[in-house]
Design an enzyme around this catalytic site. Structure first.
Site, PDB file in Angstrom:
ATOM      1  N   GLU A   1      -4.674 -17.673  -6.721  1.00 47.33           N
ATOM      2  CA  GLU A   1      -4.052 -16.726  -5.808  1.00 47.33           C
ATOM      3  C   GLU A   1      -4.966 -15.520  -5.574  1.00 47.33           C
ATOM      4  O   GLU A   1      -5.090 -15.032  -4.451  1.00 47.33           O
ATOM      5  CB  GLU A   1      -2.707 -16.267  -6.401  1.00 47.33           C
ATOM      6  CG  GLU A   1      -1.738 -15.721  -5.395  1.00 47.33           C
ATOM      7  CD  GLU A   1      -0.334 -15.560  -6.013  1.00 47.33           C
ATOM      8  OE1 GLU A   1       0.418 -16.536  -5.985  1.00 47.33           O
ATOM      9  OE2 GLU A   1      -0.036 -14.479  -6.532  1.00 47.33           O
TER      10      GLU A   1
ATOM     11  N   GLU B   1      -7.695 -16.501  -3.267  1.00 48.05           N
ATOM     12  CA  GLU B   1      -7.146 -16.602  -1.909  1.00 48.05           C
ATOM     13  C   GLU B   1      -6.961 -15.209  -1.300  1.00 48.05           C
ATOM     14  O   GLU B   1      -7.284 -14.983  -0.135  1.00 48.05           O
ATOM     15  CB  GLU B   1      -5.803 -17.345  -1.978  1.00 48.05           C
ATOM     16  CG  GLU B   1      -5.281 -17.804  -0.633  1.00 48.05           C
ATOM     17  CD  GLU B   1      -3.882 -18.420  -0.732  1.00 48.05           C
ATOM     18  OE1 GLU B   1      -3.403 -18.671  -1.859  1.00 48.05           O
ATOM     19  OE2 GLU B   1      -3.278 -18.636   0.327  1.00 48.05           O
TER      20      GLU B   1
ATOM     21  N   CYS C   1       4.992 -17.429  -6.696  1.00 49.19           N
ATOM     22  CA  CYS C   1       5.294 -17.985  -8.024  1.00 49.19           C
ATOM     23  C   CYS C   1       6.776 -18.275  -8.198  1.00 49.19           C
ATOM     24  O   CYS C   1       7.165 -19.027  -9.080  1.00 49.19           O
ATOM     25  CB  CYS C   1       4.939 -17.004  -9.123  1.00 49.19           C
ATOM     26  SG  CYS C   1       3.302 -16.374  -8.982  1.00 49.19           S
TER      27      CYS C   1
ATOM     28  N   SER D   1       0.966 -16.879  -0.255  1.00 51.65           N
ATOM     29  CA  SER D   1      -0.131 -17.643  -0.842  1.00 51.65           C
ATOM     30  C   SER D   1       0.287 -19.108  -0.915  1.00 51.65           C
ATOM     31  O   SER D   1       1.454 -19.430  -1.103  1.00 51.65           O
ATOM     32  CB  SER D   1      -0.394 -17.115  -2.249  1.00 51.65           C
ATOM     33  OG  SER D   1      -1.122 -18.056  -2.994  1.00 51.65           O
TER      34      SER D   1
ATOM     35  N   LYS E   1      13.993 -23.045 -10.998  1.00 56.09           N
ATOM     36  CA  LYS E   1      12.924 -23.938 -11.473  1.00 56.09           C
ATOM     37  C   LYS E   1      13.413 -25.375 -11.600  1.00 56.09           C
ATOM     38  O   LYS E   1      12.632 -26.308 -11.488  1.00 56.09           O
ATOM     39  CB  LYS E   1      12.391 -23.447 -12.824  1.00 56.09           C
ATOM     40  CG  LYS E   1      11.618 -22.153 -12.741  1.00 56.09           C
ATOM     41  CD  LYS E   1      10.220 -22.356 -12.188  1.00 56.09           C
ATOM     42  CE  LYS E   1       9.488 -21.035 -12.024  1.00 56.09           C
ATOM     43  NZ  LYS E   1       8.289 -21.165 -11.181  1.00 56.09           N
TER      44      LYS E   1
ATOM     45  N   GLU F   1      13.046 -26.548  -8.212  1.00 51.96           N
ATOM     46  CA  GLU F   1      11.631 -26.612  -7.821  1.00 51.96           C
ATOM     47  C   GLU F   1      10.958 -27.873  -8.340  1.00 51.96           C
ATOM     48  O   GLU F   1      10.237 -28.554  -7.620  1.00 51.96           O
ATOM     49  CB  GLU F   1      10.887 -25.376  -8.341  1.00 51.96           C
ATOM     50  CG  GLU F   1       9.434 -25.314  -7.878  1.00 51.96           C
ATOM     51  CD  GLU F   1       8.623 -24.214  -8.571  1.00 51.96           C
ATOM     52  OE1 GLU F   1       8.774 -24.038  -9.794  1.00 51.96           O
ATOM     53  OE2 GLU F   1       7.844 -23.550  -7.882  1.00 51.96           O
TER      54      GLU F   1
ATOM     55  N   GLU G   1       7.416 -32.768  -2.948  1.00 50.79           N
ATOM     56  CA  GLU G   1       5.959 -32.564  -2.868  1.00 50.79           C
ATOM     57  C   GLU G   1       5.337 -32.334  -4.247  1.00 50.79           C
ATOM     58  O   GLU G   1       4.123 -32.334  -4.381  1.00 50.79           O
ATOM     59  CB  GLU G   1       5.625 -31.415  -1.914  1.00 50.79           C
ATOM     60  CG  GLU G   1       6.085 -30.026  -2.331  1.00 50.79           C
ATOM     61  CD  GLU G   1       7.485 -29.668  -1.835  1.00 50.79           C
ATOM     62  OE1 GLU G   1       8.311 -30.593  -1.659  1.00 50.79           O
ATOM     63  OE2 GLU G   1       7.753 -28.458  -1.666  1.00 50.79           O
TER      64      GLU G   1
ATOM     65  N   CYS H   1      11.530 -12.124 -13.700  1.00 47.56           N
ATOM     66  CA  CYS H   1      11.977 -13.289 -14.487  1.00 47.56           C
ATOM     67  C   CYS H   1      12.764 -12.892 -15.732  1.00 47.56           C
ATOM     68  O   CYS H   1      13.649 -13.621 -16.169  1.00 47.56           O
ATOM     69  CB  CYS H   1      10.794 -14.134 -14.906  1.00 47.56           C
ATOM     70  SG  CYS H   1       9.693 -14.511 -13.546  1.00 47.56           S
TER      71      CYS H   1
END
Lengths: 592, 160
Positions: A286, A289, A312, A332, A371, A374, A379, A516
């Site tokens: 990141e 980038e 994230c 990102s 999560k 996720e 993908e 978090c």
């Protein structure tokens, strides 16, 4: 400030105008019980529907009882908090709430941490008159990838609705219908899966009962651990170590990193690794980038879009996919640390230990419910084999440890395994709001300027304000940074990006208030914001004692690039560590 | 439960936009917007709520919450001849419930339902301000006073 004098239970107190009776009583050390009411002080989160009427008090000269959570103090008021009338009213209210509440406390997921159960205990309820005539709601169970809704257990406190709408501005949940039919539900009472729910889990974090709970994956993990043909590895997110101890009676803010590693090893995981390693890897990708986009932008490349947004947080990713699909090329492309870990574990690490990815089970311990969703995204799997097989929350891990008769308090500290367990302080601070961008600054500064950073603590990026901004001097180049935690705050920054007003180079977003450490999978805070602050302090303390505190200095990250990935943002790194986003806004189709 | 697809005719979308526009797309005007939409469409199907949500920038869950809270709003289409039985105090004490039961029996419908052929729909309401005529039944715009259960069949015959 204008103050008001009143007496509560025959004791005088002076408070600023606008103070509720409940808060004034607290100043005297009188805890008037509350149920629907909830406040996270300093975080601008307050639920005050005055709906449950548990907190009623008697006010001299007032005909009816007053809900203390929503009644302001007045000059000369005489308040009594425990008269016979008050105690009887409180008991009656509780009996009404319980009359149509399921009586399956023994097997409820919330048993032991249920605020309704504690309240029934506190009020000394021993029978529930009228339950034979009260209608029992029989709302269908709604199971999504992350969250279970069992509306029979809902007491209409509307905390979830407040979090979902006012704080997160997600708007997935609303109170619907009337009377016994009333419920908190998505539009048209569809399942959560078909709503705009981001799975941030803040509804679960504040639900006082078992109406909203997480989907429990510990049975799947147990099955994997018991299967001799599987190699089971685990990664633990930074915020877990700062909160897990609370479930074992430790003071909030107690770091249990070493004990947690011991416990995981005792549970039978073959390798105990750290998501912090993947956080360091995220910074490499990141951060690179960011610098690439920044430098192209500075040299006049119009295709280089700024600001860059962190990616994230899966709740945040879901949020912009629903609400800001037009900006989906702004975040990102770096995967989250959980998914970077999964990708590296199933390739680099699986090769190293000679295990086929089909026989490798990757478990993550996360402070997060999003999560769970996720890791199930299409993908993030290869040939139907997900990079991360199961994600369990801090709460689920605590329950798992207890079931295995492991006493966390008395475990010796142990160290993470190598190589995917080695991390720097930069990886640790990913667990709190401001931490990802601070970690990125530590690395980006040195890569951009070629100079060594003099100070590593960026206090200007820390704190619990909902939206923060700071300018960091990159050796003469001012880098403007925005930080938001809580999706409603993120929306404010995103609206500015959309309208072209945003002046930031980089923005960090975490979906949950506090980041978090305040995640939907953490031990329940029950409205005590001091717990969240203590966890933040623990995260920074862990960072401070790490010998290395900059991601690009992690020798195992350096080795990973040398042996496997090449360089940050290389083709291979792109293939394994980057992703793309989808538009999920509902489209209106024209019927012909 | 599967996801609801938003499919509407272009003219319907335009109409909803026009209604929202006439209230300055102000989220505070949600209830007025819904009234106008129901006036136009006869009911408030999910698709209409979704477009209103887009126009006013109010979560569709909130709109559904409002629609299901107020008994005036309905998500089922009204029949060509909407039947309303007044259940206000005066009508009630003069036997409105028995009249309602007779309509239920004759039509095979519950309150809030519409017959399969779309001809009749059944609803109850609270006081139409004609207590002297209690019990009162409305069919469309027509008012029937002092209705007894035995009259129900004849009333329905008028619409055959």
């Amino acid at each position: 400030m204008e103050t008001i004098k009143l007496t509560i239970d025959n004791r005088a107190v002076e408070v600023p105008r606008g103070t509720t009776i409940n808060k004034a009583a607290r100043l005297l050390g009188i805890e008037i019980p509350v149920l629907c009411y909830m406040e996270l002080k300093d975080m601008n989160i307050e639920n005050k529907p005055a709906g449950c009427r548990i907190c009623v008090v008697e006010v001299d000269g007032r005909r009816n009882l007053a809900p203390s959570c929503a009644t302001n103090c007045e000059e000369g008021m005489v308040v009594r908090t425990h008269t016979t009338r008050v105690l009887n009213a409180r008991r009656t209210v509780m009996e009404f709430i319980l009359s149509d509440h399921p009586k399956d406390c023994l097997i409820c997921a919330k048993s032991g941490t249920c605020e309704l159960q504690s309240m029934a205990h506190k009020l000394g309820i021993r029978e529930i008159p009228g339950q034979e005539i009260a209608a029992m709601s029989t709302y269908r169970l709604d199971t999504s990838p992350s969250i279970i809704r069992d509306l029979d257990k809902c007491i209409m406190c509307r905390r979830c609705e407040m979090m979902c709408n006012e704080i997160q501005t997600v708007g997935a949940l609303s109170a619907v219908n009337r009377g016994f039919m009333s419920a908190v539900a998505p539009a048209f009472e569809q399942n959560l899966e078909h709503s705009t729910c981001t799975y941030c889990g803040q509804c679960v974090a504040v639900c006082p009962t078992g109406a909203l709970t997480e989907v429990d994956h510990t049975p799947d993990v147990l099955r994997a651990l018991a299967d001799p043909s599987k190699t089971v590895i685990v990664q633990t997110a930074p915020a877990v170590r700062a909160a897990l101890g609370e479930e074992f009676g430790m003071e909030p803010g107690t770091l249990v990193t070493g004990k947690m590693v011991s416990a995981l090893r005792s549970l039978g995981f073959d390798y105990v690794f750290d998501t912090d390693f993947a956080a360091d890897l995220t910074i490499m990708e990141e951060g690179t980038e960011l610098l690439d986009r920044l430098n192209r932008h500075l040299s006049g490349d119009k295709t280089a879009r700024l600001p860059i947004l962190t990616s994230c947080c899966p709740g945040w990713v879901n949020f912009f996919e629903y609400y800001f699909p037009d900006l989906k090329d702004v975040p990102s492309t770096a995967k989250s640390p959980q998914q970077m870990f999964g990708a590296i574990a199933n390739t680099y690490f699986a090769d190293k230990i000679g295990v086929n990815r089909k026989d490798l089970v990757v478990v993550s311990i996360m402070p997060c419910l999003a999560k769970k969703y996720e890791c199930q995204r299409g993908e993030f799997s290869t040939d139907n084999n997900p990079d991360v097989d199961f994600s369990i929350s801090t709460r689920e891990l605590a329950a798992f440890i207890k079931q295995a008769n492991i006493d966390l308090n008395n475990l010796e500290d142990d160290d993470f395994d190598s190589p995917l367990g080695e991390s720097t302080g930069a990886g640790v601070i990913f667990g709190t709001t401001g931490g990802v961008i601070e970690a990125a600054v530590r690395t980006a500064y040195e890569l951009q300027t070629g100079k060594k950073l003099e100070r590593l603590d960026f206090n200007e990026l820390r704190g619990l304000e909902g939206v923060r901004e700071a300018t960091i001097d990159f050796d003469g180049l001012p880098i403007r940074i925005g930080i938001a935690h809580g999706l409603g705050n993120a929306r404010k920054l995103l609206d500015d990006v959309r309208s072209g007003k945003s002046q930031f180079h980089a923005i960090e977003v975490m979906a949950c208030p506090g980041g978090c450490i305040g995640g939907g999978g953490q031990p329940l805070h029950h409205g005590n914001s001091e717990i969240i602050k203590a966890r933040v302090a623990a995260i920074y303390a862990e960072d401070k004692k790490k010998p290395l505190r900059k991601s690009h200095e992690n020798p195992f990250i350096i080795k990973l690039y040398e042996e496997f990935l090449g360089s940050p943002n290389s083709e291979k790194a792109h293939h394994l560590l980057h992703t793309h986003y989808f538009e999920r806004k509902k489209k209106i189709v024209v019927k012909h | 439960m599967s996801s609801i697809k938003i499919e509407l005719r272009q003219e319907d979308i335009e109409k909803i936009r026009e209604i929202c526009g006439s209230f300055g797309k102000d989220p505070q005007e949600l209830i007025n917007v819904l009234h106008k939409c129901q006036e136009h469409f006869g009911y408030l199907p999910a698709e209409v709520q979704e477009v209103v949500s887009n126009e006013l920038d109010v979560p569709v869950a909130k709109i559904y919450g409002v629609v299901t809270f107020y008994s005036f709003f309905t998500m089922t289409p009204k029949g060509r001849h909407p039947i309303s039985i007044c259940m206000g105090t005066a009508c009630y004490v003069r036997g409105a419930e028995k009249v309602l039961d007779e309509f239920k029996k004759e039509l095979g419908l519950q309150v809030g339902q519409t017959s399969k052929d779309g001809k009749f729909s059944l609803s109850s309401l609270r006081c139409v301000g004609a207590c002297g005529l209690a019990p009162v039944v409305l069919v469309g715009d027509k008012t029937y006073g002092r209705v007894a259960p035995d009259d129900v069949r004849n009333i329905l015959k008028e619409y055959e």
